[in-house]
Design a protein around this motif. Structure first.
Motif, mmCIF file in Angstrom:
data_model
loop_
_atom_site.group_PDB
_atom_site.id
_atom_site.type_symbol
_atom_site.label_atom_id
_atom_site.label_comp_id
_atom_site.label_asym_id
_atom_site.label_seq_id
_atom_site.Cartn_x
_atom_site.Cartn_y
_atom_site.Cartn_z
ATOM 1 N N VAL A 268 0.005 10.488 -3.609
ATOM 2 C CA VAL A 268 0.024 11.085 -2.810
ATOM 3 C C VAL A 268 1.315 11.853 -3.275
ATOM 4 N N SER B 242 -3.450 -3.576 -2.815
ATOM 5 C CA SER B 242 -2.333 -3.856 -2.729
ATOM 6 C C SER B 242 -2.872 -5.074 -2.048
ATOM 7 N N PHE C 196 1.082 -1.069 -0.005
ATOM 8 C CA PHE C 196 0.107 0.479 -0.261
ATOM 9 C C PHE C 196 1.421 1.091 0.072
ATOM 10 N N LEU D 147 -6.511 6.080 -2.807
ATOM 11 C CA LEU D 147 -6.290 5.866 -2.053
ATOM 12 C C LEU D 147 -7.410 4.565 -1.322
ATOM 13 N N LEU E 202 -5.692 1.804 -4.302
ATOM 14 C CA LEU E 202 -4.814 0.826 -3.794
ATOM 15 C C LEU E 202 -4.927 0.217 -2.951
ATOM 16 N N SER F 252 0.819 3.607 -2.833
ATOM 17 C CA SER F 252 0.586 4.811 -2.582
ATOM 18 C C SER F 252 1.190 6.506 -3.034
#
Length: 141
Positions: A66, A110, A58, A103, A106, A62
């Motif tokens: 980000v 993940s 993750f 997120l 993701l 990410s």
């Protein structure tokens, strides 16, 4: 001909295994790693390897969204100095919601990647252990 390659392959495999064990040992003996592993989070992740691997995947996945979001915040902050305050609020709000959606996606991806890789690891290690052990080879013959 295959028997001639087997000893050199075995030596290469043992050499690779020795190098890998030295690398793992040097990482485990690092003072920062030891301090982290003594913390409650480190102990939890040590007891839950699937959670640790999922967290690692993750974080890796990410990093780009980000970073892009922070870049967008910096650009809109620079635009705010020029006088575009309403645009900044709108863009950060839309960007924040977009980041939240990305997120969440993701996190799901993940989990799937972690489960797939761990399942592959279990299957491959079982096949390797079966291939290296003499009892499995006798049952195949």
């Amino acid at each position: 001909m295959a028997k001639e390659e087997n000893p050199s392959t075995s030596r290469e495999f043992q050499d690779l295994q020795r190098k890998l064990s030295l690398l793992i040992e040097s990482i485990q003996n690092n003072s920062k790693v030891v301090a982290f592993m003594k913390s409650p989070v480190g102990q939890y992740l040590d007891r839950h390897p699937f959670a640790a691997f999922t967290l690692l995947v993750f974080i890796a996945l990410s990093a780009v969204p980000v970073g892009f979001f922070l870049f967008l915040v910096v650009l809109t902050s620079l635009a705010a100095f020029v006088g575009v305050i309403l645009l900044e609020g709108l863009v950060i709000s839309v960007g924040g919601l977009s980041l939240l959606c990305v997120l969440c996606g993701l996190g799901f991806v993940s989990l799937i990647i972690s489960a797939t890789i761990i399942a592959s690891h279990v299957v491959v290690s079982s096949l390797i252990n079966c291939g290296l052990s003499s009892s499995c080879q006798e049952t195949v013959k």
